[in-house]
Design a protein around this motif. Structure first.
Motif, PDB file in Angstrom:
ATOM      1  N   ARG A   1       0.796  -1.404   0.055  1.00 25.97           N
ATOM      2  CA  ARG A   1      -0.162   0.032  -0.225  1.00 25.97           C
ATOM      3  C   ARG A   1       0.911   1.310   0.033  1.00 25.97           C
ATOM      4  O   ARG A   1       0.634   2.110   0.652  1.00 25.97           O
ATOM      5  CB  ARG A   1      -0.926  -0.059   1.268  1.00 25.97           C
ATOM      6  CG  ARG A   1      -2.131  -0.982   1.023  1.00 25.97           C
ATOM      7  CD  ARG A   1      -3.039  -1.115   2.167  1.00 25.97           C
ATOM      8  NE  ARG A   1      -4.059  -2.226   2.015  1.00 25.97           N
ATOM      9  CZ  ARG A   1      -3.939  -3.305   2.621  1.00 25.97           C
ATOM     10  NH1 ARG A   1      -2.907  -3.760   3.282  1.00 25.97           N
ATOM     11  NH2 ARG A   1      -4.794  -4.146   2.449  1.00 25.97           N
ATOM     12  N   VAL A   2       1.800   1.127  -0.835  1.00 24.43           N
ATOM     13  CA  VAL A   2       2.782   2.388  -0.950  1.00 24.43           C
ATOM     14  C   VAL A   2       2.397   3.457  -1.666  1.00 24.43           C
ATOM     15  O   VAL A   2       1.474   3.408  -2.669  1.00 24.43           O
ATOM     16  CB  VAL A   2       4.237   1.761  -1.418  1.00 24.43           C
ATOM     17  CG1 VAL A   2       4.055   1.538  -3.121  1.00 24.43           C
ATOM     18  CG2 VAL A   2       5.266   2.684  -1.035  1.00 24.43           C
ATOM     19  N   ASP A   3       2.955   4.696  -1.321  1.00 22.33           N
ATOM     20  CA  ASP A   3       2.872   6.037  -2.120  1.00 22.33           C
ATOM     21  C   ASP A   3       4.002   6.346  -2.451  1.00 22.33           C
ATOM     22  O   ASP A   3       5.100   6.267  -1.783  1.00 22.33           O
ATOM     23  CB  ASP A   3       1.791   6.809  -1.654  1.00 22.33           C
ATOM     24  CG  ASP A   3       2.218   7.295  -0.109  1.00 22.33           C
ATOM     25  OD1 ASP A   3       3.287   7.583   0.156  1.00 22.33           O
ATOM     26  OD2 ASP A   3       1.104   7.420   0.751  1.00 22.33           O
ATOM     27  N   ALA A   4       4.119   7.458  -3.348  1.00 20.21           N
ATOM     28  CA  ALA A   4       5.566   8.048  -3.583  1.00 20.21           C
ATOM     29  C   ALA A   4       6.180   8.543  -2.302  1.00 20.21           C
ATOM     30  O   ALA A   4       7.343   8.508  -2.140  1.00 20.21           O
ATOM     31  CB  ALA A   4       5.259   8.822  -4.686  1.00 20.21           C
ATOM     32  N   GLN A   5       5.287   9.204  -1.621  1.00 18.60           N
ATOM     33  CA  GLN A   5       5.941  10.167  -0.593  1.00 18.60           C
ATOM     34  C   GLN A   5       6.400   9.057   0.559  1.00 18.60           C
ATOM     35  O   GLN A   5       7.590   9.283   0.952  1.00 18.60           O
ATOM     36  CB  GLN A   5       4.982  11.005   0.283  1.00 18.60           C
ATOM     37  CG  GLN A   5       5.528  11.775   1.368  1.00 18.60           C
ATOM     38  CD  GLN A   5       6.582  12.581   1.012  1.00 18.60           C
ATOM     39  OE1 GLN A   5       6.507  13.359   0.025  1.00 18.60           O
ATOM     40  NE2 GLN A   5       7.687  12.530   1.390  1.00 18.60           N
ATOM     41  N   ARG A   6       6.172   7.785   0.513  1.00 24.94           N
ATOM     42  CA  ARG A   6       6.647   6.826   1.891  1.00 24.94           C
ATOM     43  C   ARG A   6       7.830   6.593   0.885  1.00 24.94           C
ATOM     44  O   ARG A   6       8.962   6.077   1.898  1.00 24.94           O
ATOM     45  CB  ARG A   6       5.641   5.570   1.593  1.00 24.94           C
ATOM     46  CG  ARG A   6       6.472   4.487   2.446  1.00 24.94           C
ATOM     47  CD  ARG A   6       5.768   4.471   3.900  1.00 24.94           C
ATOM     48  NE  ARG A   6       6.335   3.564   4.688  1.00 24.94           N
ATOM     49  CZ  ARG A   6       5.724   2.084   4.613  1.00 24.94           C
ATOM     50  NH1 ARG A   6       4.700   1.803   4.355  1.00 24.94           N
ATOM     51  NH2 ARG A   6       6.621   1.106   5.515  1.00 24.94           N
ATOM     52  N   ILE A   7       7.907   6.380  -0.196  1.00 25.70           N
ATOM     53  CA  ILE A   7       9.123   5.687  -1.020  1.00 25.70           C
ATOM     54  C   ILE A   7      10.177   6.862  -0.670  1.00 25.70           C
ATOM     55  O   ILE A   7      11.436   6.575  -0.280  1.00 25.70           O
ATOM     56  CB  ILE A   7       9.044   5.517  -2.423  1.00 25.70           C
ATOM     57  CG1 ILE A   7       8.146   4.369  -2.513  1.00 25.70           C
ATOM     58  CG2 ILE A   7      10.558   5.402  -2.842  1.00 25.70           C
ATOM     59  CD1 ILE A   7       7.723   3.818  -4.164  1.00 25.70           C
ATOM     60  N   VAL A   8       9.886   8.216  -0.860  1.00 24.87           N
ATOM     61  CA  VAL A   8      10.984   9.287  -0.596  1.00 24.87           C
ATOM     62  C   VAL A   8      11.428   9.203   0.781  1.00 24.87           C
ATOM     63  O   VAL A   8      12.577   9.450   1.019  1.00 24.87           O
ATOM     64  CB  VAL A   8      10.093  10.777  -1.238  1.00 24.87           C
ATOM     65  CG1 VAL A   8      11.063  11.562  -0.791  1.00 24.87           C
ATOM     66  CG2 VAL A   8       9.726  10.590  -2.510  1.00 24.87           C
ATOM     67  N   ASP A   9      10.371   9.199   1.629  1.00 19.12           N
ATOM     68  CA  ASP A   9      10.842   9.126   3.167  1.00 19.12           C
ATOM     69  C   ASP A   9      11.652   8.144   3.504  1.00 19.12           C
ATOM     70  O   ASP A   9      12.727   8.190   4.145  1.00 19.12           O
ATOM     71  CB  ASP A   9       9.459   8.840   3.905  1.00 19.12           C
ATOM     72  CG  ASP A   9       8.442  10.206   3.934  1.00 19.12           C
ATOM     73  OD1 ASP A   9       9.196  11.248   3.409  1.00 19.12           O
ATOM     74  OD2 ASP A   9       7.431  10.000   4.430  1.00 19.12           O
ATOM     75  N   GLU A  10      11.350   6.882   2.723  1.00 24.99           N
ATOM     76  CA  GLU A  10      12.475   5.661   2.934  1.00 24.99           C
ATOM     77  C   GLU A  10      13.720   5.848   2.435  1.00 24.99           C
ATOM     78  O   GLU A  10      14.821   5.270   3.182  1.00 24.99           O
ATOM     79  CB  GLU A  10      11.793   4.444   2.159  1.00 24.99           C
ATOM     80  CG  GLU A  10      10.561   3.654   2.903  1.00 24.99           C
ATOM     81  CD  GLU A  10      10.583   3.163   4.311  1.00 24.99           C
ATOM     82  OE1 GLU A  10      11.757   2.714   4.545  1.00 24.99           O
ATOM     83  OE2 GLU A  10       9.873   3.226   4.966  1.00 24.99           O
ATOM     84  N   VAL A  11      14.020   6.418   1.706  1.00 20.85           N
ATOM     85  CA  VAL A  11      15.436   6.671   0.921  1.00 20.85           C
ATOM     86  C   VAL A  11      15.949   7.869   1.411  1.00 20.85           C
ATOM     87  O   VAL A  11      17.135   8.302   1.131  1.00 20.85           O
ATOM     88  CB  VAL A  11      15.423   6.829  -0.583  1.00 20.85           C
ATOM     89  CG1 VAL A  11      14.877   5.549  -1.211  1.00 20.85           C
ATOM     90  CG2 VAL A  11      14.665   8.092  -1.176  1.00 20.85           C
ATOM     91  N   GLY A  12      15.186   8.811   2.332  1.00 22.17           N
ATOM     92  CA  GLY A  12      15.743   9.785   2.782  1.00 22.17           C
ATOM     93  C   GLY A  12      16.021  10.894   2.075  1.00 22.17           C
ATOM     94  O   GLY A  12      17.052  11.947   2.265  1.00 22.17           O
ATOM     95  N   SER A  13      15.170  11.357   0.871  1.00 19.63           N
ATOM     96  CA  SER A  13      15.434  12.387   0.193  1.00 19.63           C
ATOM     97  C   SER A  13      14.636  13.701   0.673  1.00 19.63           C
ATOM     98  O   SER A  13      13.565  13.541   0.774  1.00 19.63           O
ATOM     99  CB  SER A  13      15.148  11.997  -1.282  1.00 19.63           C
ATOM    100  OG  SER A  13      15.295  13.229  -2.086  1.00 19.63           O
TER     101      SER A  13
END
Length: 147
Positions: free
Chosen positions: A135-147
């Motif tokens: 149930r991912v969204d783009a912001q969650r991915i961005v938060d995971e990579v720390g950008s």
């Protein structure tokens, strides 16, 4: 590098499926499958270099270049597409100024498509640095990579 490749492959020569297992070990150790691997694997497994290249090119998980510092695999199969994966893809590609299947100019992130992560019932799905996210969204991915 040759020593690492030989060590990763040599323990699997007599195994059923040993070439694939060995190639996975090469990629685990090097983060990609270096071009010298083809020659070394052909020699160790007593097969042609074309056969080794065929195995590497058949399986989408094998990379011929080192990925960026952060490795994102976004599911773009039908179940994930039906709940917004293409919008997530577009958002990520724009945010990181990269094309699908490539690494950005600063080697910060590599974004690759994948056609199933086994999370269809809780799509959309992604894998970020080896961790599955449902149930991912783009912001969650961005938060995971720390950008």
């Amino acid at each position: 590098m040759e020593k690492i490749i030989r060590e990763a492959l040599s323990g699997h020569v007599a195994e059923t499926g040993g070439l694939i297992i060995g190639l996975r070990h090469v990629q685990e150790r090097c983060q990609f499958v270096p071009s010298d691997t083809v020659r070394i694997a052909a020699e160790l497994f007593n097969i042609s270099q074309a056969e080794v290249r065929g195995v590497i090119s058949f399986y989408a998980d094998f990379r011929d270049k080192k990925p960026g510092q952060n490795h994102i695999r976004l599911c773009v199969a039908e179940a994930c597409q039906s709940v917004g994966a293409r919008a997530i893809e577009e958002d990520l590609l724009n945010r990181f100024a990269v094309r699908m299947g490539e690494t950005d100019a600063s080697d910060f992130v590599t974004i690759e498509p994948v056609y199933c992560l086994g999370l269809c019932s809780c799509a959309p799905a992604a894998e970020v640095n080896g961790e599955l996210i449902a149930r991912v969204d783009a912001q969650r991915i961005v938060d995971e990579v720390g950008s």
